[in-house]
Design a protein around this motif. Structure first.
Motif, PDB file in Angstrom:
ATOM      1  N   LYS A 171       0.837  -1.207   0.000  1.00  0.00           N
ATOM      2  CA  LYS A 171       0.000   0.000   0.000  1.00  0.00           C
ATOM      3  C   LYS A 171       0.868   1.251   0.000  1.00  0.00           C
ATOM      4  CE  LYS A 171      -4.369  -1.465   2.038  1.00  0.00           C
ATOM      5  NZ  LYS A 171      -5.292  -1.395   3.175  1.00  0.00           N
ATOM      6  N   ASP A 172       1.962   1.215   0.776  1.00  0.00           N
ATOM      7  CA  ASP A 172       2.847   2.374   0.869  1.00  0.00           C
ATOM      8  C   ASP A 172       3.491   2.685  -0.485  1.00  0.00           C
ATOM      9  OD1 ASP A 172       4.121   4.404   2.525  1.00  0.00           O
ATOM     10  OD2 ASP A 172       5.970   3.297   2.114  1.00  0.00           O
ATOM     11  N   VAL A 173       3.946   1.651  -1.188  1.00  0.00           N
ATOM     12  CA  VAL A 173       4.598   1.861  -2.487  1.00  0.00           C
ATOM     13  C   VAL A 173       3.595   2.369  -3.523  1.00  0.00           C
ATOM     14  CG1 VAL A 173       5.755   0.702  -4.417  1.00  0.00           C
ATOM     15  CG2 VAL A 173       6.429   0.180  -2.076  1.00  0.00           C
ATOM     16  N   LEU A 174       2.356   1.883  -3.460  1.00  0.00           N
ATOM     17  CA  LEU A 174       1.353   2.220  -4.477  1.00  0.00           C
ATOM     18  C   LEU A 174       0.402   3.332  -4.035  1.00  0.00           C
ATOM     19  CD1 LEU A 174       0.400  -1.414  -5.587  1.00  0.00           C
ATOM     20  CD2 LEU A 174       2.168   0.078  -6.540  1.00  0.00           C
ATOM     21  N   LYS A 175       0.741   4.039  -2.945  1.00  0.00           N
ATOM     22  CA  LYS A 175      -0.195   4.983  -2.325  1.00  0.00           C
ATOM     23  C   LYS A 175      -0.659   6.109  -3.235  1.00  0.00           C
ATOM     24  CE  LYS A 175       3.532   7.522  -0.136  1.00  0.00           C
ATOM     25  NZ  LYS A 175       4.439   7.333   0.953  1.00  0.00           N
ATOM     26  N   ASP A 176       0.145   6.529  -4.196  1.00  0.00           N
ATOM     27  CA  ASP A 176      -0.288   7.632  -5.052  1.00  0.00           C
ATOM     28  C   ASP A 176      -1.045   7.174  -6.300  1.00  0.00           C
ATOM     29  OD1 ASP A 176       2.205   6.609  -5.610  1.00  0.00           O
ATOM     30  OD2 ASP A 176       3.043   8.459  -6.383  1.00  0.00           O
ATOM     31  N   LEU A 177      -1.357   5.873  -6.388  1.00  0.00           N
ATOM     32  CA  LEU A 177      -2.201   5.364  -7.473  1.00  0.00           C
ATOM     33  C   LEU A 177      -3.614   5.163  -6.925  1.00  0.00           C
ATOM     34  CD1 LEU A 177       0.107   2.629  -9.073  1.00  0.00           C
ATOM     35  CD2 LEU A 177      -0.123   5.027  -9.714  1.00  0.00           C
ATOM     36  N   ASP A 178      -4.593   5.299  -7.784  1.00  0.00           N
ATOM     37  CA  ASP A 178      -5.989   5.143  -7.373  1.00  0.00           C
ATOM     38  C   ASP A 178      -6.372   3.664  -7.428  1.00  0.00           C
ATOM     39  OD1 ASP A 178      -8.565   5.711  -6.597  1.00  0.00           O
ATOM     40  OD2 ASP A 178      -9.229   6.205  -8.630  1.00  0.00           O
ATOM     41  N   ILE A 179      -5.849   2.901  -6.444  1.00  0.00           N
ATOM     42  CA  ILE A 179      -6.054   1.452  -6.407  1.00  0.00           C
ATOM     43  C   ILE A 179      -6.522   1.061  -5.004  1.00  0.00           C
ATOM     44  CG2 ILE A 179      -4.920  -0.797  -6.549  1.00  0.00           C
ATOM     45  CD1 ILE A 179      -2.926   0.409  -8.475  1.00  0.00           C
ATOM     46  N   LYS A 207      16.147 -12.485  -4.335  1.00  0.00           N
ATOM     47  CA  LYS A 207      15.292 -12.269  -5.506  1.00  0.00           C
ATOM     48  C   LYS A 207      13.833 -12.375  -5.093  1.00  0.00           C
ATOM     49  CE  LYS A 207      15.954 -14.633  -9.428  1.00  0.00           C
ATOM     50  NZ  LYS A 207      15.764 -15.617 -10.524  1.00  0.00           N
ATOM     51  N   THR A 208      13.027 -11.418  -5.532  1.00  0.00           N
ATOM     52  CA  THR A 208      11.577 -11.475  -5.368  1.00  0.00           C
ATOM     53  C   THR A 208      10.958 -11.605  -6.743  1.00  0.00           C
ATOM     54  OG1 THR A 208      11.504 -10.173  -3.334  1.00  0.00           O
ATOM     55  CG2 THR A 208       9.511 -10.166  -4.682  1.00  0.00           C
ATOM     56  N   GLU A 209      10.080 -12.570  -6.888  1.00  0.00           N
ATOM     57  CA  GLU A 209       9.297 -12.742  -8.112  1.00  0.00           C
ATOM     58  C   GLU A 209       7.852 -12.359  -7.801  1.00  0.00           C
ATOM     59  OE1 GLU A 209       9.990 -13.630 -11.206  1.00  0.00           O
ATOM     60  OE2 GLU A 209      11.982 -14.531 -11.087  1.00  0.00           O
ATOM     61  N   LEU A 210       7.338 -11.389  -8.533  1.00  0.00           N
ATOM     62  CA  LEU A 210       5.931 -11.017  -8.447  1.00  0.00           C
ATOM     63  C   LEU A 210       5.217 -11.569  -9.671  1.00  0.00           C
ATOM     64  CD1 LEU A 210       6.107  -7.195  -7.573  1.00  0.00           C
ATOM     65  CD2 LEU A 210       5.906  -9.104  -5.983  1.00  0.00           C
ATOM     66  N   VAL A 211       3.982 -12.009  -9.483  1.00  0.00           N
ATOM     67  CA  VAL A 211       3.139 -12.376 -10.610  1.00  0.00           C
ATOM     68  C   VAL A 211       1.853 -11.567 -10.475  1.00  0.00           C
ATOM     69  CG1 VAL A 211       1.753 -14.193 -11.679  1.00  0.00           C
ATOM     70  CG2 VAL A 211       4.095 -14.674 -10.962  1.00  0.00           C
ATOM     71  N   ASN A 250      13.973  -0.501   2.565  1.00  0.00           N
ATOM     72  CA  ASN A 250      12.965  -0.447   1.511  1.00  0.00           C
ATOM     73  C   ASN A 250      13.385   0.369   0.292  1.00  0.00           C
ATOM     74  OD1 ASN A 250      11.247  -2.163   2.812  1.00  0.00           O
ATOM     75  ND2 ASN A 250       9.938  -0.556   3.650  1.00  0.00           N
ATOM     76  N   LYS A 251      14.446   1.156   0.420  1.00  0.00           N
ATOM     77  CA  LYS A 251      14.942   1.895  -0.746  1.00  0.00           C
ATOM     78  C   LYS A 251      15.742   0.995  -1.688  1.00  0.00           C
ATOM     79  CE  LYS A 251      14.976   6.566   0.984  1.00  0.00           C
ATOM     80  NZ  LYS A 251      15.299   7.098   2.288  1.00  0.00           N
ATOM     81  N   ILE A 252      16.296  -0.109  -1.149  1.00  0.00           N
ATOM     82  CA  ILE A 252      17.205  -0.929  -1.963  1.00  0.00           C
ATOM     83  C   ILE A 252      16.830  -2.403  -2.040  1.00  0.00           C
ATOM     84  CG2 ILE A 252      19.167   0.617  -1.549  1.00  0.00           C
ATOM     85  CD1 ILE A 252      20.160  -1.571   0.481  1.00  0.00           C
ATOM     86  N   SER A 253      15.850  -2.835  -1.263  1.00  0.00           N
ATOM     87  CA  SER A 253      15.576  -4.271  -1.180  1.00  0.00           C
ATOM     88  C   SER A 253      15.022  -4.832  -2.486  1.00  0.00           C
ATOM     89  CB  SER A 253      14.596  -4.574  -0.042  1.00  0.00           C
ATOM     90  OG  SER A 253      13.269  -4.279  -0.438  1.00  0.00           O
ATOM     91  N   HIS A 254      15.161  -6.132  -2.627  1.00  0.00           N
ATOM     92  CA  HIS A 254      14.655  -6.879  -3.767  1.00  0.00           C
ATOM     93  C   HIS A 254      13.152  -6.687  -3.926  1.00  0.00           C
ATOM     94  CE1 HIS A 254      15.197  -8.895   0.027  1.00  0.00           C
ATOM     95  NE2 HIS A 254      14.101  -9.614  -0.216  1.00  0.00           N
ATOM     96  N   ARG A 255      12.402  -6.758  -2.813  1.00  0.00           N
ATOM     97  CA  ARG A 255      10.947  -6.595  -2.884  1.00  0.00           C
ATOM     98  C   ARG A 255      10.592  -5.175  -3.317  1.00  0.00           C
ATOM     99  NH1 ARG A 255       9.200  -8.943   1.528  1.00  0.00           N
ATOM    100  NH2 ARG A 255       8.397 -10.758   0.462  1.00  0.00           N
ATOM    101  N   SER A 256      11.306  -4.194  -2.761  1.00  0.00           N
ATOM    102  CA  SER A 256      11.058  -2.805  -3.126  1.00  0.00           C
ATOM    103  C   SER A 256      11.325  -2.574  -4.615  1.00  0.00           C
ATOM    104  CB  SER A 256      11.952  -1.885  -2.292  1.00  0.00           C
ATOM    105  OG  SER A 256      11.849  -0.562  -2.744  1.00  0.00           O
TER     106      SER A 256
END
Length: 193
Positions: free
Chosen positions: A17-25, A116-120, A173-179
């Motif tokens: 939610k924090d990363v996507l906070k400025d999107l209308d989602i 490594k983080t894989e998102l689908v 969170n500025k450098i992590s794989h998930r970020s």
């Protein structure tokens, strides 16, 4: 737009939610759409596991669905623990996993590794969109730091003199794989809208 995450983990939901906070989602946990079941992660790769989790929810909803899987890959161990990172010591126990990894690396000069983080992401038309984030670093010889979880206290990212567990959440969170994977997701979602 609604995005269903393949988790009910409040920390993971908050991070996304924090990363996507400025999107209308509108971001929902899986139980918010009646998918409060567990999916067996028996894939051979991180991508396979993320796809299994995403597909299970996409089969039950017409919203966007997002799933992830993460692993630590140590070069001198042939990529282990890799897809088995959470249960490297045969059970889901962070301390035992770290101890086993340090023991297996005790005679190794090459301590290079990467997370490594894989998102689908599966869209309402059931298109599958894979996204990857990687953070390279090294496994140090003994644990340092009290923050984080998993292997954070023995993983030092390249270019830093602190482990993930010695960093603040904002620093990590500025450098992590998930970020890094989530920033790529944000770009894709911005283009969709």
């Amino acid at each position: 737009m609604k995005l269903v995450l393949s988790t009910d983990n409040k920390n993971k939901i908050k991070e996304i939610k924090d990363v996507l906070k400025d999107l209308d989602i509108e971001i929902l946990g899986k139980s918010d759409v009646g998918c409060d079941f567990e999916v067996e992660e028996n894939g051979d790769t991180l991508y396979d596991n993320a796809l299994l989790k995403a597909q299970a929810i996409a089969d039950k909803t017409d919203f966007y669905v997002l799933a992830d899987d993460t692993g630590l890959f140590v070069n001198s161990l042939g990529g282990d623990p890799g897809v088995h990172s959470a249960r490297y010591a045969s059970e889901h126990n962070d301390k035992l996993n770290r101890e086993k990894l340090l023991k297996n690396l005790s005679d190794s000069e090459d301590r290079s590794a990467y997370f490594k983080t894989e998102l689908v992401l599966i869209d309402p038309d059931k298109n599958i969109i894979p996204i990857e984030g990687i953070c390279e670093g090294n496994i140090i010889e003994e644990e340092r730091g009290d923050n984080g979880f998993g292997y954070d206290s023995i993983f030092m990212p390249l270019g830093y003199d602190k482990t993930f567990a010695e960093m603040t959440l904002d620093e990590k969170n500025k450098i992590s794989h998930r970020s890094r994977a989530l920033q790529k997701l944000k770009i894709k979602l911005t283009k969709i809208k």
